[in-house]
Design an enzyme around this catalytic site. Structure first.
Site, PDB file in Angstrom:
ATOM      1  N   LYS A  10       9.300 -17.230   5.100  1.00  0.00           N
ATOM      2  CA  LYS A  10       8.562 -18.292   5.793  1.00  0.00           C
ATOM      3  C   LYS A  10       8.532 -19.590   4.965  1.00  0.00           C
ATOM      4  O   LYS A  10       8.882 -19.592   3.784  1.00  0.00           O
ATOM      5  CB  LYS A  10       7.148 -17.792   6.095  1.00  0.00           C
ATOM      6  N   TYR A  50       7.424 -15.580  18.734  1.00  0.00           N
ATOM      7  CA  TYR A  50       6.079 -15.002  18.641  1.00  0.00           C
ATOM      8  C   TYR A  50       5.385 -14.916  20.002  1.00  0.00           C
ATOM      9  O   TYR A  50       4.154 -14.960  20.084  1.00  0.00           O
ATOM     10  CB  TYR A  50       5.230 -15.820  17.670  1.00  0.00           C
ATOM     11  N   PHE A  58      -5.036 -17.376  16.859  1.00  0.00           N
ATOM     12  CA  PHE A  58      -4.301 -17.928  15.722  1.00  0.00           C
ATOM     13  C   PHE A  58      -2.923 -18.478  16.102  1.00  0.00           C
ATOM     14  O   PHE A  58      -2.206 -19.004  15.246  1.00  0.00           O
ATOM     15  CB  PHE A  58      -4.166 -16.882  14.606  1.00  0.00           C
ATOM     16  N   ARG A  86       8.685  -3.182   5.579  1.00  0.00           N
ATOM     17  CA  ARG A  86       7.227  -3.386   5.719  1.00  0.00           C
ATOM     18  C   ARG A  86       6.480  -2.938   4.469  1.00  0.00           C
ATOM     19  O   ARG A  86       5.499  -3.549   4.069  1.00  0.00           O
ATOM     20  CB  ARG A  86       6.721  -2.699   6.981  1.00  0.00           C
ATOM     21  N   ASN A 113       1.961 -16.352   4.674  1.00  0.00           N
ATOM     22  CA  ASN A 113       2.069 -15.011   4.089  1.00  0.00           C
ATOM     23  C   ASN A 113       3.501 -14.626   3.724  1.00  0.00           C
ATOM     24  O   ASN A 113       3.845 -13.458   3.679  1.00  0.00           O
ATOM     25  CB  ASN A 113       1.387 -13.969   4.988  1.00  0.00           C
ATOM     26  N   HIS A 116       8.037 -12.401   7.229  1.00  0.00           N
ATOM     27  CA  HIS A 116       7.857 -11.636   8.465  1.00  0.00           C
ATOM     28  C   HIS A 116       8.852 -10.480   8.443  1.00  0.00           C
ATOM     29  O   HIS A 116       9.963 -10.627   7.929  1.00  0.00           O
ATOM     30  CB  HIS A 116       8.141 -12.509   9.700  1.00  0.00           C
ATOM     31  N   GLU A 127      14.240  -9.005  18.042  1.00  0.00           N
ATOM     32  CA  GLU A 127      14.170 -10.109  17.075  1.00  0.00           C
ATOM     33  C   GLU A 127      15.545 -10.427  16.485  1.00  0.00           C
ATOM     34  O   GLU A 127      15.868 -11.596  16.250  1.00  0.00           O
ATOM     35  CB  GLU A 127      13.164  -9.769  15.977  1.00  0.00           C
TER      36      GLU A 127
HETATM   37  P1  CMP Z   1       3.875 -12.059  11.143  1.00  0.00           P
HETATM   38  O1  CMP Z   1       4.254 -10.709  10.673  1.00  0.00           O
HETATM   39  O2  CMP Z   1       4.895 -13.125  11.010  1.00  0.00           O
HETATM   40  O3  CMP Z   1       3.416 -11.976  12.668  1.00  0.00           O
HETATM   41  C1  CMP Z   1       2.482 -12.874  13.232  1.00  0.00           C
HETATM   42  C2  CMP Z   1       1.805 -13.730  12.205  1.00  0.00           C
HETATM   43  O4  CMP Z   1       0.602 -14.342  12.620  1.00  0.00           O
HETATM   44  C3  CMP Z   1       1.419 -12.893  11.014  1.00  0.00           C
HETATM   45  O5  CMP Z   1       2.570 -12.525  10.299  1.00  0.00           O
HETATM   46  C4  CMP Z   1       0.437 -13.826  10.293  1.00  0.00           C
HETATM   47  O6  CMP Z   1       1.112 -14.732   9.400  1.00  0.00           O
HETATM   48  C5  CMP Z   1      -0.139 -14.658  11.436  1.00  0.00           C
HETATM   49  N1  CMP Z   1      -1.553 -14.381  11.660  1.00  0.00           N
HETATM   50  C6  CMP Z   1      -2.563 -15.275  11.526  1.00  0.00           C
HETATM   51  N2  CMP Z   1      -3.732 -14.709  11.819  1.00  0.00           N
HETATM   52  C7  CMP Z   1      -3.485 -13.415  12.146  1.00  0.00           C
HETATM   53  C8  CMP Z   1      -4.315 -12.310  12.549  1.00  0.00           C
HETATM   54  N3  CMP Z   1      -5.637 -12.402  12.657  1.00  0.00           N
HETATM   55  N4  CMP Z   1      -3.687 -11.130  12.806  1.00  0.00           N
HETATM   56  C9  CMP Z   1      -2.351 -11.006  12.706  1.00  0.00           C
HETATM   57  N5  CMP Z   1      -1.523 -12.023  12.334  1.00  0.00           N
HETATM   58  C10 CMP Z   1      -2.090 -13.213  12.055  1.00  0.00           C
END
Ligand code: CMP
Length: 141
Positions: A10, A50, A58, A86, A113, A116, A127
């Site tokens: 990311k 997404y 969010f 994961r 974070n 992904h 994906e």
């Molecule tokens: P990702 O695995 O990329 O999938 C969706 C993303 O939404 C997740 O990582 C987080 O970076 C973001 N996100 C923000 N808030 C939340 C939440 N409450 N629960 C899950 N994903 C979140």
């Protein structure tokens, strides 16, 4: 079984210049990079990727963050690749991520974070096809 999974480094991790460190984690765990590209996501591309989160509170922050800078998108191949990736990533919220995982070591927040990874075989298939043509994937198995 040998699987493929979609991984994204990311914008926060690209900005920290740790693409190579993250790739090293994949390779050390026996996952191979079999397709890769760097791109800056548009709102449309990020929103489609997404789509399952579109109604979540969010979602706007997620799309804002994912379009804030370039991302590195890759297909990882290897034994049990979806679960293995994961494990390497750690929990979605870096506060909950096990020490030594990518998110514990490189991520700042649940939005920023670092990575992904596909969460299931069905997600991985969708994906991977979202970003790569079948002929772009250089499988070695
Ligand atoms: P990702 O695995 O990329 O999938 C969706 C993303 O939404 C997740 O990582 C987080 O970076 C973001 N996100 C923000 N808030 C939340 C939440 N409450 N629960 C899950 N994903 C979140």
């Amino acid at each position: 079984a040998v699987e493929r999974t979609l991984s994204i480094v990311k914008p926060d991790a690209v900005g920290k210049n740790v693409i190579g460190e993250i790739y090293s984690r994949f390779e050390s765990a026996g996952l191979q990079v079999v397709a890769a590209k760097m791109l800056r996501l548009s709102e449309e591309l990020a929103g489609g990727f997404y789509a399952e989160h579109r109604e979540r509170p969010f979602f706007p922050a997620l799309i804002g963050f994912m379009t804030s800078g370039p991302v590195m998108v890759q297909v990882l191949e290897g034994e049990n690749a979806i679960a293995k990736n994961r494990e390497l990533m750690g929990a979605t919220n870096p506060k909950d991520a096990e020490p030594g995982t990518i998110r514990a070591d490189f991520a700042e927040s649940i939005d920023a974070n670092a990575v992904h990874g596909s969460d299931s075989a069905a997600s991985a298939e969708r994906e991977i096809a979202y970003f790569f043509a079948a002929s772009d994937v250089c499988g070695r198995s």
